[in-house]
Motif scaffolding. Structure first.
Motif, PDB file in Angstrom:
ATOM      1  N   ARG A 137     -23.027 -17.027  11.417  1.00 34.90           N
ATOM      2  CA  ARG A 137     -23.178 -18.414  11.870  1.00 34.90           C
ATOM      3  C   ARG A 137     -21.891 -18.906  12.527  1.00 34.90           C
ATOM      4  O   ARG A 137     -21.928 -19.668  13.490  1.00 34.90           O
ATOM      5  CB  ARG A 137     -23.562 -19.307  10.697  1.00 34.90           C
ATOM      6  N   GLY A 138     -20.759 -18.454  12.028  1.00 30.23           N
ATOM      7  CA  GLY A 138     -19.491 -18.855  12.607  1.00 30.23           C
ATOM      8  C   GLY A 138     -19.218 -18.254  13.959  1.00 30.23           C
ATOM      9  O   GLY A 138     -18.302 -18.698  14.662  1.00 30.23           O
ATOM     10  N   ALA A 139     -19.985 -17.239  14.341  1.00 33.28           N
ATOM     11  CA  ALA A 139     -19.808 -16.586  15.645  1.00 33.28           C
ATOM     12  C   ALA A 139     -20.676 -17.206  16.728  1.00 33.28           C
ATOM     13  O   ALA A 139     -20.629 -16.773  17.882  1.00 33.28           O
ATOM     14  CB  ALA A 139     -20.120 -15.096  15.525  1.00 33.28           C
ATOM     15  N   ILE A 140     -21.490 -18.212  16.393  1.00 28.90           N
ATOM     16  CA  ILE A 140     -22.359 -18.847  17.392  1.00 28.90           C
ATOM     17  C   ILE A 140     -21.509 -19.727  18.303  1.00 28.90           C
ATOM     18  O   ILE A 140     -20.851 -20.661  17.849  1.00 28.90           O
ATOM     19  CB  ILE A 140     -23.464 -19.670  16.709  1.00 28.90           C
ATOM     20  N   ARG A 141     -21.520 -19.420  19.579  1.00 29.23           N
ATOM     21  CA  ARG A 141     -20.724 -20.160  20.559  1.00 29.23           C
ATOM     22  C   ARG A 141     -21.547 -21.206  21.310  1.00 29.23           C
ATOM     23  O   ARG A 141     -21.069 -22.316  21.561  1.00 29.23           O
ATOM     24  CB  ARG A 141     -20.106 -19.181  21.570  1.00 29.23           C
ATOM     25  N   LEU A 142     -22.758 -20.855  21.678  1.00 30.24           N
ATOM     26  CA  LEU A 142     -23.575 -21.716  22.524  1.00 30.24           C
ATOM     27  C   LEU A 142     -25.041 -21.582  22.146  1.00 30.24           C
ATOM     28  O   LEU A 142     -25.468 -20.547  21.617  1.00 30.24           O
ATOM     29  CB  LEU A 142     -23.404 -21.337  24.005  1.00 30.24           C
ATOM     30  N   LEU A 143     -25.823 -22.611  22.448  1.00 27.78           N
ATOM     31  CA  LEU A 143     -27.281 -22.574  22.287  1.00 27.78           C
ATOM     32  C   LEU A 143     -27.937 -22.897  23.614  1.00 27.78           C
ATOM     33  O   LEU A 143     -27.384 -23.633  24.450  1.00 27.78           O
ATOM     34  CB  LEU A 143     -27.748 -23.583  21.238  1.00 27.78           C
TER      35      LEU A 143
ATOM     36  N   THR B 110     -22.514 -26.243  23.367  1.00 25.64           N
ATOM     37  CA  THR B 110     -21.826 -25.925  22.121  1.00 25.64           C
ATOM     38  C   THR B 110     -22.530 -26.637  20.970  1.00 25.64           C
ATOM     39  O   THR B 110     -23.144 -27.696  21.164  1.00 25.64           O
ATOM     40  CB  THR B 110     -20.353 -26.342  22.196  1.00 25.64           C
ATOM     41  N   PRO B 111     -22.477 -26.070  19.767  1.00 26.68           N
ATOM     42  CA  PRO B 111     -23.215 -26.666  18.644  1.00 26.68           C
ATOM     43  C   PRO B 111     -22.898 -28.130  18.380  1.00 26.68           C
ATOM     44  O   PRO B 111     -23.784 -28.895  17.957  1.00 26.68           O
ATOM     45  CB  PRO B 111     -22.808 -25.780  17.460  1.00 26.68           C
ATOM     46  N   ASP B 112     -21.648 -28.567  18.627  1.00 27.74           N
ATOM     47  CA  ASP B 112     -21.294 -29.957  18.334  1.00 27.74           C
ATOM     48  C   ASP B 112     -22.066 -30.955  19.186  1.00 27.74           C
ATOM     49  O   ASP B 112     -22.221 -32.114  18.795  1.00 27.74           O
ATOM     50  CB  ASP B 112     -19.793 -30.179  18.510  1.00 27.74           C
ATOM     51  N   GLU B 113     -22.563 -30.516  20.341  1.00 27.93           N
ATOM     52  CA  GLU B 113     -23.353 -31.399  21.202  1.00 27.93           C
ATOM     53  C   GLU B 113     -24.670 -31.810  20.546  1.00 27.93           C
ATOM     54  O   GLU B 113     -25.274 -32.813  20.913  1.00 27.93           O
ATOM     55  CB  GLU B 113     -23.654 -30.726  22.545  1.00 27.93           C
ATOM     56  N   LEU B 114     -25.107 -31.029  19.568  1.00 28.22           N
ATOM     57  CA  LEU B 114     -26.413 -31.260  18.943  1.00 28.22           C
ATOM     58  C   LEU B 114     -26.335 -32.201  17.751  1.00 28.22           C
ATOM     59  O   LEU B 114     -27.363 -32.589  17.193  1.00 28.22           O
ATOM     60  CB  LEU B 114     -27.011 -29.923  18.511  1.00 28.22           C
TER      61      LEU B 114
END
Length: 341
Positions: free
Chosen positions: A159-165, A202-206
């Protein structure tokens, strides 16, 4: 931040940072020419791209107009594209459609196939197929792009390796699947090129819609301008992205830029198959599910697979109703280069 790849004369296009409202973008070739180059040096590059993104929002950064139809898939080609099947409800339905039993292990051990990654369709590029008899179907999914993942990584580390969705239309040729799978060697001809959303985020956008492993928002699918499905991607997802990535990394390292798909987003209704949008349900992300339910209810499927000229649109909106990734919008066309065999 939101990233996109604009089409140009090269195969890999050029990276841009896109405004949150998807209307403007900034060229960032002085930081990273392509998205793959950014992923290869993410720890160094991502903070610099984030500053560009902040400048776009404040007006401090020069921008040009962003048009979704100018975008390639965020990664026009990738080192690896592996698609899971995290929504076991979908697996169960499509297997029933071809008369196959579903092993109990499918609820505890993810399914995954390795798709072609040497070239993806742009989000507005036609789905070109030689013959309607191949059974042309869309499959609306969510996908993640990873950084480097070590072999044997735990789901938590993954999960920590997820860069983009991003979103994906994993096109399937249903008419070719049964005979191909009967060989016992997996998908190949039945899985032509996929298309991804204009923008990867990036995950923070969500914000609170992302819990670290699942994206809790409806996936909006329309067919020929009519709502076809709005299943929530965070519901009935048996395996989250950390588990899917860890599954892919069990016996190999995953290189930065690896794409992992969720599989077709699928929701149950009161413990059973979903209902069409027109009947008050959340509908479907692929035609095969609807056909299976029609077969259960009336003895035979009624809805045809996609035909030449049909158009599919796949999108996801935030809680305020704004598009997050832009839209995949594709028309089915006939391939004229060769006669079908």
């Amino acid at each position: 931040m939101k990233l996109a790849t604009l089409k140009d004369s090269t195969r890999d296009g050029r990276l841009v940072v896109v405004s949150r409202d998807l209307t403007r973008c900034s060229e960032v070739g002085h930081i990273a020419r392509t998205l793959q180059a950014a992923l290869d040096d993410w720890e160094h590059v991502a903070p610099r791209l984030a500053l560009i993104a902040e400048g776009i929002e404040t007006g401090a950064q020069p921008t040009i107009r962003f048009h979704e139809h100018d975008a390639a898939s965020p990664l026009p080609r990738a080192y690896q594209w592996a698609d899971g099947s995290a929504y076991v409800n979908h697996v169960e339905l499509v297997r029933r459609a071809r008369g196959a039993e579903m092993p109990a292990s499918f609820w505890t051990d993810p399914l995954m196939y390795q798709g072609g990654s040497d070239g993806f369709l742009a989000p507005r590029e036609p789905i070109v197929v030689a013959d309607e008899a191949y059974g042309i179907d869309m499959e609306g999914e969510v996908a993640v792009i990873t950084g480097d993942v070590a072999m044997g990584a735990s789901p938590e580390a993954a999960r920590g390796a997820i860069r983009l969705l991003m979103l994906v239309n994993d096109v399937s040729l249903r008419g070719l699947i049964p005979e191909e799978l009967a060989k016992g060697f997996g998908f190949f001809q039945s899985k032509p090129a996929s298309a991804f959303s204009p923008v990867a985020v990036t995950p923070d956008e969500l914000e609170d819609a992302w819990d670290g492993g699942k994206l809790h928002l409806p996936l909006l699918v329309s067919l020929n301008g009519r709502p076809f499905g709005k299943p929530n991607a965070g519901i009935d997802m048996t395996f989250d992205f950390g588990q899917l990535i860890a599954h892919a990394a069990k016996t190999r390292h995953l290189a930065a830029g690896t794409i992992i798909g969720s599989g077709t987003v699928s929701n149950k209704l009161d413990g059973g198959p979903g209902k069409p949008v027109g009947e008050g349900g959340d509908g479907y992300s692929c035609i095969a599910e609807l056909r299976m339910i029609e077969a259960i209810e009336s003895g035979a499927p009624k809805t045809p697979f996609m035909r030449f000229g049909d158009q599919v649109r796949i999108e996801m909106k935030n809680h305020a109703g704004h598009s997050i990734f832009g839209a995949i919008e594709q028309t089915v066309g006939k391939y004229e280069g060769a006669e079908p065999r």
